[in-house]
Scaffold this active site. Structure first.
Site, PDB file in Angstrom:
ATOM      1  N   HIS A   1       0.835  -1.202   0.000  1.00 28.64           N
ATOM      2  CA  HIS A   1       0.000   0.000   0.000  1.00 28.64           C
ATOM      3  C   HIS A   1       0.874   1.259   0.000  1.00 28.64           C
ATOM      4  O   HIS A   1       0.664   2.168  -0.810  1.00 28.64           O
ATOM      5  CB  HIS A   1      -0.920  -0.041   1.226  1.00 28.64           C
ATOM      6  CG  HIS A   1      -1.594   1.256   1.530  1.00 28.64           C
ATOM      7  ND1 HIS A   1      -2.907   1.510   1.208  1.00 28.64           N
ATOM      8  CD2 HIS A   1      -1.129   2.379   2.130  1.00 28.64           C
ATOM      9  CE1 HIS A   1      -3.213   2.744   1.593  1.00 28.64           C
ATOM     10  NE2 HIS A   1      -2.159   3.287   2.165  1.00 28.64           N
ATOM     11  N   GLU A   2       1.867   1.294   0.896  1.00 31.31           N
ATOM     12  CA  GLU A   2       2.730   2.480   0.993  1.00 31.31           C
ATOM     13  C   GLU A   2       3.478   2.745  -0.308  1.00 31.31           C
ATOM     14  O   GLU A   2       3.548   3.874  -0.776  1.00 31.31           O
ATOM     15  CB  GLU A   2       3.754   2.319   2.135  1.00 31.31           C
ATOM     16  CG  GLU A   2       3.154   2.370   3.539  1.00 31.31           C
ATOM     17  CD  GLU A   2       2.381   3.647   3.804  1.00 31.31           C
ATOM     18  OE1 GLU A   2       2.823   4.716   3.331  1.00 31.31           O
ATOM     19  OE2 GLU A   2       1.326   3.586   4.455  1.00 31.31           O
TER      20      GLU A   2
ATOM     21  N   HIS B   1       1.527   4.409  -2.983  1.00 29.98           N
ATOM     22  CA  HIS B   1       1.509   5.874  -2.939  1.00 29.98           C
ATOM     23  C   HIS B   1       2.638   6.457  -3.796  1.00 29.98           C
ATOM     24  O   HIS B   1       2.469   7.460  -4.478  1.00 29.98           O
ATOM     25  CB  HIS B   1       1.688   6.371  -1.494  1.00 29.98           C
ATOM     26  CG  HIS B   1       0.438   6.281  -0.667  1.00 29.98           C
ATOM     27  ND1 HIS B   1      -0.759   6.815  -1.066  1.00 29.98           N
ATOM     28  CD2 HIS B   1       0.214   5.727   0.548  1.00 29.98           C
ATOM     29  CE1 HIS B   1      -1.672   6.596  -0.123  1.00 29.98           C
ATOM     30  NE2 HIS B   1      -1.115   5.930   0.865  1.00 29.98           N
TER      31      HIS B   1
ATOM     32  N   GLU C   1      -5.796   7.037  -0.753  1.00 34.10           N
ATOM     33  CA  GLU C   1      -5.783   5.818   0.069  1.00 34.10           C
ATOM     34  C   GLU C   1      -6.455   4.663  -0.657  1.00 34.10           C
ATOM     35  O   GLU C   1      -5.954   3.544  -0.674  1.00 34.10           O
ATOM     36  CB  GLU C   1      -6.463   6.067   1.417  1.00 34.10           C
ATOM     37  CG  GLU C   1      -5.703   6.996   2.342  1.00 34.10           C
ATOM     38  CD  GLU C   1      -4.253   6.590   2.551  1.00 34.10           C
ATOM     39  OE1 GLU C   1      -3.995   5.368   2.704  1.00 34.10           O
ATOM     40  OE2 GLU C   1      -3.377   7.459   2.539  1.00 34.10           O
TER      41      GLU C   1
HETATM   42 ZN   LIG Z   1      -1.886   5.276   2.689  1.00 34.90          ZN
END
Ligand SMILES: [Zn+2]
Length: 465
Positions: A325-326, A329, A405
């Site tokens: 997930h990170e 980004h 997100e």
């Molecule tokens: Zn995030």
């Protein structure tokens, strides 16, 4: 009432508009928090759709934690709004300015040294806000966080930290501000361009040195030991060409048992930081079981590690999903987009500042009758005059952040990590006692992350078994 205000001189109108807007925002946010507290009070049973992901005990614990936090922020918010209003009404800013003049005079710098007086003003102002804020943060850490089992600090550690933070802030703030004031002074007609370039450089330098020179003053960073997790992280980074140079574990458990992970760095030199509290196998909160709790009384330590019988943190596949997930980004350009937005905003603000700084009524409005110090101008314009714009901008950024997100979650899903992310999100929510039910208006205004259930739903199509 409105007619009386409109009959006043323009500087008084400015003053009342600033004060009125500040209270409007305050009341709006107080109303939103009230709506959210109503949810905390009334939602005493786990809603049916959450039955599978949250047990009754955790649900009740998180409800009480969030309720306490919300009540606390009601009182601290009321206090700071009242304090801010009193400062404005009683002329606190011109008072502090003349006090700063006296202080800098004592050091042999007369009123012609505006920069010295500005630095004295800044130091006094940050000292004032640090001192008045201290009781609130002590209460929040040692009463609320403590009560709900998050606090890991002793009062000595906390106070030492506060002093260090104040000292480090001064070391950065004072030279940067004096240079900025100097640039504004000598910059001529296009000073706003140079001032903006200067703040851009400062922020780039700070980002570069923060991790190596500033953050280690406060927390301990150790490289993640060789092993399966490290190899897996490196393989994953490689698979999406993330230029990873190092993986660190930060000893977050010295402060609190809240958990997190992030990455930072420029261009080809990126690092990943994992909180020890995120790592199931690494967290001291898991390792120190009963044997430690028996002798904590006689082990003098700056930080108290409390015994927890429940395991905290995520297993390795879940950590990889969180990192997926990170890194999403990064891969999706969210980091760059945020930097571009904030720099465009900063340029716009400096430009408007250049337009407004010559207006005498702005200074009159805040009690500056015979001088127009640049630092005070920066404060009035950036903080007070721009506040409606700042509110709007922060709302838009919150909305954008929620989109980002979802996109980062979808990125992890694309890497085949949906089910691990699904369980990681549930665990993290549990470890941090997030409350999964939110008032729609409150969450729309405040939540930088989408509510848990919406994120799970977006991932969930994979997990419907
Ligand atoms: Zn995030």
């Amino acid at each position: 009432m409105l007619q009386t205000i409109l009959a006043l001189p323009v500087e008084n109108q400015i003053f009342f508009a600033v004060l009125g807007f500040s209270w409007t925002v305050y009341l709006w946010e107080a109303y939103l928090s009230y709506r959210q507290r109503r949810i905390y009070r009334s939602t005493t049973q786990v809603p049916q759709e959450l039955g599978k992901i949250m047990d009754t005990e955790t649900f009740e614990k998180s409800r009480l934690y969030q309720l306490d936090k919300s009540n606390f922020s009601f009182w601290s918010g009321l206090y700071s709004e009242t304090e801010g209003t009193l400062i404005l009404v009683l002329g606190g800013i011109p008072f502090l300015w003349s006090l700063a003049g006296t202080v800098s005079g004592r050091f042999g710098f007369g009123p012609e040294y505006e920069i010295t007086q500005s630095l004295a003003f800044l130091t006094l102002a940050t000292l004032f806000s640090a001192v008045t804020g201290l009781p609130w943060s002590i209460y929040s850490t040692f009463i609320i966080e403590e009560k709900h089992g998050f606090n890991q600090q002793t009062l000595a550690f906390f106070l030492k930290d506060a002093v260090k933070k104040f000292a480090v802030t001064q070391c950065i703030l004072l030279p940067v501000t004096s240079l900025l004031l100097y640039i504004i002074k000598i910059g001529g007609d296009f000073f706003f361009i140079y001032a903006w370039l200067f703040t851009l450089c400062v922020s780039l330098v700070l980002v570069t040195i923060y991790a190596d020179y500033i953050a280690p003053l406060f927390d301990k960073f150790t490289p993640l030991p060789e092993g399966e997790l490290k190899t897996d992280i490196e393989t994953m980074a490689k698979s999406i060409s993330f230029p990873l140079t190092k993986v660190y574990v930060v000893e977050g458990s010295k402060r609190s048992s809240h958990s997190n992970a992030y990455f930072y760095g420029f261009f080809k030199n990126k690092r990943i930081v994992l909180f020890d509290t995120l790592l199931e196998d690494y967290s001291p909160l898991n390792k120190t079981g009963e044997e430690q709790s028996e002798n904590t009384e006689d082990t003098p330590s700056e930080s108290k590690v409390k015994a927890k019988n429940k395991k905290q943190g995520c297993n390795n596949p879940e950590i990889l999903a969180v990192l997926g997930h990170e890194l999403g980004h990064w891969k999706l350009g969210h980091t760059v987009k945020n930097i571009v937005i904030s720099q465009m905003n900063s340029f716009l603000c400096f430009f408007l500042f250049a337009v407004l700084i010559g207006r005498r009524e702005l200074f009159l409005a805040f009690g500056f009758h015979d001088s127009q110090p640049t630092l005070i101008g920066l404060m009035i314009i950036f903080q007070f005059i721009f506040s409606p714009y700042n509110e709007l901008l922060s709302f838009c950024l919150t909305v954008l952040s929620r989109r980002f997100e979802f996109q980062a979650d979808a990125f992890a899903l694309g890497m085949g990590k949906a089910s691990q992310l699904y369980s990681a999100l549930i665990k993290l929510n549990k470890d941090n006692l997030g409350f999964p039910v939110a008032d729609w208006l409150f969450s729309m205004w405040h939540y930088s992350h989408p509510p848990l259930l919406e994120r799970l739903r977006a991932l969930g199509s994979v997990k419907q078994d």
